[in-house]
Design an enzyme around this catalytic site. Structure first.
Site, short mmCIF file in Angstrom:
data_model
loop_
_atom_site.label_atom_id
_atom_site.label_comp_id
_atom_site.label_asym_id
_atom_site.label_seq_id
_atom_site.Cartn_x
_atom_site.Cartn_y
_atom_site.Cartn_z
N ASP A 110 3.94 -8.95 -7.35
CA ASP A 110 2.99 -7.87 -7.08
C ASP A 110 1.84 -7.90 -8.08
OD1 ASP A 110 1.89 -5.70 -5.83
OD2 ASP A 110 3.67 -4.43 -6.00
N ASP A 156 -2.34 -2.73 -0.04
CA ASP A 156 -1.93 -1.37 0.30
C ASP A 156 -2.94 -0.76 1.28
OD1 ASP A 156 0.00 -1.90 -1.55
OD2 ASP A 156 -0.88 -0.70 -3.15
N GLU A 189 -3.77 -9.89 -8.94
CA GLU A 189 -5.23 -10.09 -9.03
C GLU A 189 -5.66 -10.60 -10.40
OE1 GLU A 189 -3.87 -6.95 -8.17
OE2 GLU A 189 -3.82 -7.56 -6.08
#
Length: 531
Positions: free
Chosen positions: A235, A303, A238
């Site tokens: 997760d 998300d 970035e």
């Protein structure tokens, strides 16, 4: 990642000649400039941080009378074969390996299972209700009060190995969420900090440092792989909140390696598992970079909200991402941010049902939602039945079709979820279509993404034979169509001349069939040879 792909070349690049590309670095911030080819022959790219850039111009083969697909059903000539362009890109950046078969079944995920009992009860109920599922996901916070990092709270998960063993006994794989950062009170942070393996002044791993990456894998090996966990959800790759901005990393200035964090994290897990047990690696990640496909990483789109417009944008995003050369993609089916009345709302039930129809024809079929119990039985028997019969069961009956096509991805650099321009470059009508696609060699998929019971669909001209409606078997002409009255358990789904093998329905990828179970259903859509 590639910034453009085209089936037409305006101008000729001749072998043996030098061509000059001008890079302007005298700018305040990174920017990318494009100008229309019709107005000028100049494309300008600029970067604030790059000392130099390697440019790759990939020219594909000219199409033949037929384009090679797993079903050998093509029909384009005189233009560039975009499959060969994408294939050449993967020759440069790495092959996308075939996942194990269970990865192409349903992934059950939510934010998040709170304890060992909850996840085991959910898995058992899937099996009790005979809802097909192959994987279940433990999202974050399983560490409880121990602090952010790969460790199981003994209060919430008293026997994580026993939990994994129980799931495997149900023939369900487990994926666990892992972040590339740690709470300062954890042993992971203290270890990394002592060795100088964190991005300076942050809690994030310096993933560009090979020793830090190796230790990062070791943490999950001890917490996860040693107890049988099948895969990791990487997760916030970035990385979230840009901890490397204006910081020095192992390779130099973090700004110069801005988008490569996810590549390095995926590499760390892939290479670690390659030496650990040689399994076929699957990871889920929230960011992507060129070549990430060679490390077994599937991007999911982040998300997202639960709205019709969000569903529409997911369709376009999935097509464009895979045209960029990476053939696996996923999303939060149903939306991550869901309405408060999600379990009782007829409007949301309709949206969720249509969303699952789209998900059934994507590379990785995964459901997820924030502050939600995303298991289908929470949405009422009617909605659950519609989704299972119309989407989940169909995915599992086509699971061998999906798996064999992804074997073709590894062997021949194929793309399974295909923008229409890949198969019909001769048809100018498909060039701007961002809400229809081919799924493998047989299916044209046109998901419904509005409250209406239909939509406009364009069926391209075929080299031979006719399109057929998957549900009715009726023929459909190559033309623009306005469809209405599409049942909630169906979608605009058409098949071109091919042979489609539909497997008997299973509850998971490897469920053994009993002697009196259904046999294979072989559908012959006339007009072409297939194998």
């Amino acid at each position: 990642m590639p910034c453009a792909v085209s089936c037409r070349v305006r101008g000729i690049l001749t072998d043996g000649y030098d061509y000059q590309v001008h890079l302007d670095t005298d700018v305040e911030e990174p920017r990318l400039f494009f100008t229309s080819i019709s107005d000028t022959n100049t494309t300008t790219l600029s970067s604030q941080y790059a000392d130099y850039i390697d440019y790759y111009f990939i020219i594909g083969n000219e199409t033949n009378a037929t384009t090679t697909t797993p079903d050998d059903n093509g029909g384009s000539n005189g233009l560039l074969d975009l499959d060969s362009v994408i294939g050449s890109y993967r020759d440069i950046t790495g092959t996308a390996k075939l996942y194990e078969k269970k990865a192409y079944g349903l992934w059950q995920c939510k934010e998040h299972y709170h304890n060992q009992t909850e996840i085991l009860e959910a898995a058992a109920k899937f099996r009790a209700l005979s809802i097909p599922v192959d994987s279940i996901v433990q999202d974050w916070l399983y560490w409880g009060d121990l602090g952010w990092g790969p460790q199981w709270s003994p209060m919430k998960y008293p026997d994580p190995k026993g939990m994994v063993d129980t799931l495997h006994g149900l023939d369900i794989n487990i994926m666990v969420s892992v972040w590339s950062r740690f709470d300062e009170k954890t042993k992971f942070y203290k270890d990394m900090a002592a060795h100088g393996w964190l991005i300076d002044g942050t809690t994030y791993v310096d993933a560009w440092n090979p020793r830090a990456s190796s230790r990062f894998f070791d943490y999950s090996r001890e917490a996860h792989f040693d107890i049988g966990v099948d895969s990791l959800w990487l997760d916030a790759t970035e990385p979230e909140n840009n901890p490397h901005k204006d910081k020095q990393i192992y390779l130099g200035e973090g700004n110069a390696y801005w988008n490569t964090f996810s590549l390095e994290v995926s590499k760390a897990i892939h290479n670690g598992l390659e030496h650990y047990d040689g399994r076929r690696v699957f990871s889920l990640t929230r960011s992507s970079f060129a070549g990430q496909q060679r490390y077994g990483a599937t991007l999911w789109s982040g998300d997202i909200t639960s709205s019709w417009d969000s569903l529409r944008r997911q369709i376009a995003m999935s097509i464009n991402y895979q045209l960029s050369g990476i053939p696996t993609w996923s999303m939060d089916t149903g939306g991550f941010f869901r309405p408060d009345d999600q379990y009782d709302s007829p409007e949301y039930a309709q949206l969720l049902t249509r969303w699952f129809q789209f998900a059934a024809f994507t590379p990785i079929m995964r459901v997820h939602g924030a502050s939600s119990n995303t298991e289908l039985w929470n949405y009422g028997n009617g909605t659950m039945a519609d989704i299972i019969s119309g989407s989940v069961n169909l995915r599992y009956r086509l699971l061998d079709y999906v798996y064999s096509h992804f074997a073709f991805v590894e062997m021949h650099h194929y793309t399974v979820q295909r923008g229409l321009v890949l198969d019909f470059p001769h048809d100018a009508n498909v060039q701007n279509i961002d809400d229809e696609y081919m799924f493998g060699g047989a299916f044209l998929v046109a998901p419904i993404y509005s409250p209406a019971d239909g939509r406009d669909v364009y069926l391209p001209v075929l080299a031979r034979g006719q399109w057929r409606n998957f549900y009715s078997g009726n023929t459909a002409q190559a033309a623009h169509h306005t469809l209405s009255g599409v049942a909630i358990t169906e979608m605009p789904l058409f098949v071109r001349p091919s042979v489609v093998v539909m497997s008997p329905l299973r509850r998971h990828a490897f469920e053994e069939l009993l002697p009196n179970d259904d046999v294979l259903e072989v559908r012959v859509y006339d007009g072409a040879n297939s194998s």
